[in-house]
Design a protein around this motif. Structure first.
Motif, PDB file in Angstrom:
ATOM      1  N   UNK A 157      12.214 -10.891   0.345  1.00  0.00           N
ATOM      2  CA  UNK A 157      11.138 -11.812   0.712  1.00  0.00           C
ATOM      3  C   UNK A 157      11.512 -13.234   0.327  1.00  0.00           C
ATOM      4  N   UNK A 158      10.896 -14.193   1.005  1.00  0.00           N
ATOM      5  CA  UNK A 158      11.085 -15.604   0.682  1.00  0.00           C
ATOM      6  C   UNK A 158       9.748 -16.307   0.850  1.00  0.00           C
TER       7      UNK A 158
ATOM      8  N   UNK B 299       4.816  -6.939  -7.090  1.00  0.00           N
ATOM      9  CA  UNK B 299       4.541  -5.815  -6.182  1.00  0.00           C
ATOM     10  C   UNK B 299       5.814  -5.104  -5.749  1.00  0.00           C
ATOM     11  N   UNK B 300       6.964  -5.574  -6.247  1.00  0.00           N
ATOM     12  CA  UNK B 300       8.196  -4.809  -6.032  1.00  0.00           C
ATOM     13  C   UNK B 300       9.220  -5.391  -5.096  1.00  0.00           C
ATOM     14  N   UNK B 301       9.004  -6.613  -4.608  1.00  0.00           N
ATOM     15  CA  UNK B 301       9.975  -7.230  -3.699  1.00  0.00           C
ATOM     16  C   UNK B 301      11.025  -8.014  -4.483  1.00  0.00           C
ATOM     17  N   UNK B 302      12.155  -8.265  -3.840  1.00  0.00           N
ATOM     18  CA  UNK B 302      13.138  -9.219  -4.335  1.00  0.00           C
ATOM     19  C   UNK B 302      12.832 -10.538  -3.640  1.00  0.00           C
TER      20      UNK B 302
ATOM     21  N   UNK C 217       2.191 -16.980  -5.131  1.00  0.00           N
ATOM     22  CA  UNK C 217       2.449 -15.952  -4.110  1.00  0.00           C
ATOM     23  C   UNK C 217       3.777 -15.247  -4.372  1.00  0.00           C
ATOM     24  N   UNK C 218       4.814 -16.015  -4.655  1.00  0.00           N
ATOM     25  CA  UNK C 218       6.112 -15.404  -4.911  1.00  0.00           C
ATOM     26  C   UNK C 218       6.111 -14.529  -6.151  1.00  0.00           C
ATOM     27  N   UNK C 219       5.407 -14.969  -7.194  1.00  0.00           N
ATOM     28  CA  UNK C 219       5.310 -14.195  -8.424  1.00  0.00           C
ATOM     29  C   UNK C 219       4.615 -12.860  -8.153  1.00  0.00           C
ATOM     30  N   UNK C 220       3.495 -12.893  -7.453  1.00  0.00           N
ATOM     31  CA  UNK C 220       2.764 -11.660  -7.139  1.00  0.00           C
ATOM     32  C   UNK C 220       3.603 -10.753  -6.247  1.00  0.00           C
ATOM     33  N   UNK C 221       4.319 -11.327  -5.299  1.00  0.00           N
ATOM     34  CA  UNK C 221       5.174 -10.535  -4.418  1.00  0.00           C
ATOM     35  C   UNK C 221       6.250  -9.811  -5.218  1.00  0.00           C
TER      36      UNK C 221
ATOM     37  N   UNK D 113      -1.929  -9.272   0.145  1.00  0.00           N
ATOM     38  CA  UNK D 113      -0.753  -8.487  -0.228  1.00  0.00           C
ATOM     39  C   UNK D 113      -1.153  -7.267  -1.055  1.00  0.00           C
ATOM     40  N   UNK D 114      -2.156  -7.435  -1.922  1.00  0.00           N
ATOM     41  CA  UNK D 114      -2.600  -6.320  -2.760  1.00  0.00           C
ATOM     42  C   UNK D 114      -3.259  -5.200  -1.947  1.00  0.00           C
ATOM     43  N   UNK D 115      -3.723  -5.512  -0.751  1.00  0.00           N
ATOM     44  CA  UNK D 115      -4.345  -4.483   0.086  1.00  0.00           C
ATOM     45  C   UNK D 115      -3.335  -3.438   0.542  1.00  0.00           C
ATOM     46  N   UNK D 116      -2.057  -3.800   0.534  1.00  0.00           N
ATOM     47  CA  UNK D 116      -1.016  -2.845   0.904  1.00  0.00           C
ATOM     48  C   UNK D 116      -0.827  -2.631   2.389  1.00  0.00           C
ATOM     49  N   UNK D 117      -1.359  -3.529   3.202  1.00  0.00           N
ATOM     50  CA  UNK D 117      -1.232  -3.374   4.650  1.00  0.00           C
ATOM     51  C   UNK D 117       0.119  -3.854   5.178  1.00  0.00           C
ATOM     52  N   UNK D 118       0.838  -4.567   4.348  1.00  0.00           N
ATOM     53  CA  UNK D 118       2.212  -4.961   4.663  1.00  0.00           C
ATOM     54  C   UNK D 118       3.105  -4.409   3.561  1.00  0.00           C
TER      55      UNK D 118
END
Length: 218
Positions: free
Chosen positions: A69-70, A86-89, A79-83, A57-62
């Motif tokens: 997100x879920x 990175x700016x997702x809900x 994973x959810x915390x990092x997501x 996810x940190x690579x920014x390819x998605x």
């Protein structure tokens, strides 16, 4: 989270699972995830697939920022915390026994201005899906959730229900047995599936999937 044998101190590679916490640095934040193997078993430790998913996810390819997100089978919630960072809900889900533990990790690792971006919610795959909007998520995440054959059909049903027509599913997993490749074959009947990342050191694959267009002959 993956079901693997564990006997305390039997294998050095697994001894880290018995630690009371695991520390990481993702999305410019230091994270400390509580672990509790003795109380919750596989749901309460950070598995390598979750770490590799965060790396990907940190690579920014998605695209993550601004997305709905879920996370399925979230366990410790890494994973959810990092997501979210990175700016997702993010809706972070697991079965009922893991929710208090999961909520505590979320609260401890998200800054106050990000707390509102996360909801912790109960989800048993294939059950009560009507409480989640059909096609309501642009990003569906799962780290080490492919391992029990009895869950494959309800998991696929859940992925289909949650993922929007233009959304993507990201699965990070270790390919241990034939049943794991069998699941990928099942997934390919309903989604386009592409391997997008492989961590050789940890032997973890990341697969990106998106819904196949409707068949005109149906």
């Amino acid at each position: 989270m993956a079901l693997v044998p564990y006997v305390e101190n039997s294998l050095p590679a697994l001894s880290k699972l018995h630690n009371s916490s695991a520390q990481f640095h993702f999305a410019n934040h230091d994270l400390r995830l509580a672990q509790d193997w003795k109380k919750l078993g596989v749901a309460a430790v950070v598995w390598d697939a979750a770490v590799v998913m965060c790396m990907y996810l940190e690579l920014g390819k998605v695209e993550v920022k601004g997305k709905e997100a879920i996370e399925l089978g979230a366990g410790t919630g890494l994973v959810g915390i990092v997501t979210a960072l990175l700016g997702a809900k993010v809706t972070i889900t697991d079965r009922q026994p893991a929710l208090d533990f999961l909520s505590a990790n979320v609260k401890a690792n998200l800054p106050p201005d990000s707390q509102g971006a996360v909801v912790v919610s109960e989800l048993t795959w294939g059950e009560g899906l009507e409480q989640y909007p059909a096609g309501g998520f642009e990003l569906v995440l799962g780290a080490d959730i492919v391992y029990l054959e009895d869950t494959f059909v309800p998991l696929l049903r859940t992925l289909e229900h949650l993922c929007s027509d233009t959304g993507v599913v990201l699965l990070a997993c270790k390919i241990r047995y034939k049943r794991d490749t069998d699941f990928l074959s099942m997934l390919k009947q309903r989604f386009t599936v592409e391997e997008v990342y492989y961590d050789k050191q940890r032997d973890i694959h990341v697969y990106k999937s998106w819904k196949l267009p409707p068949r005109e002959d149906l």
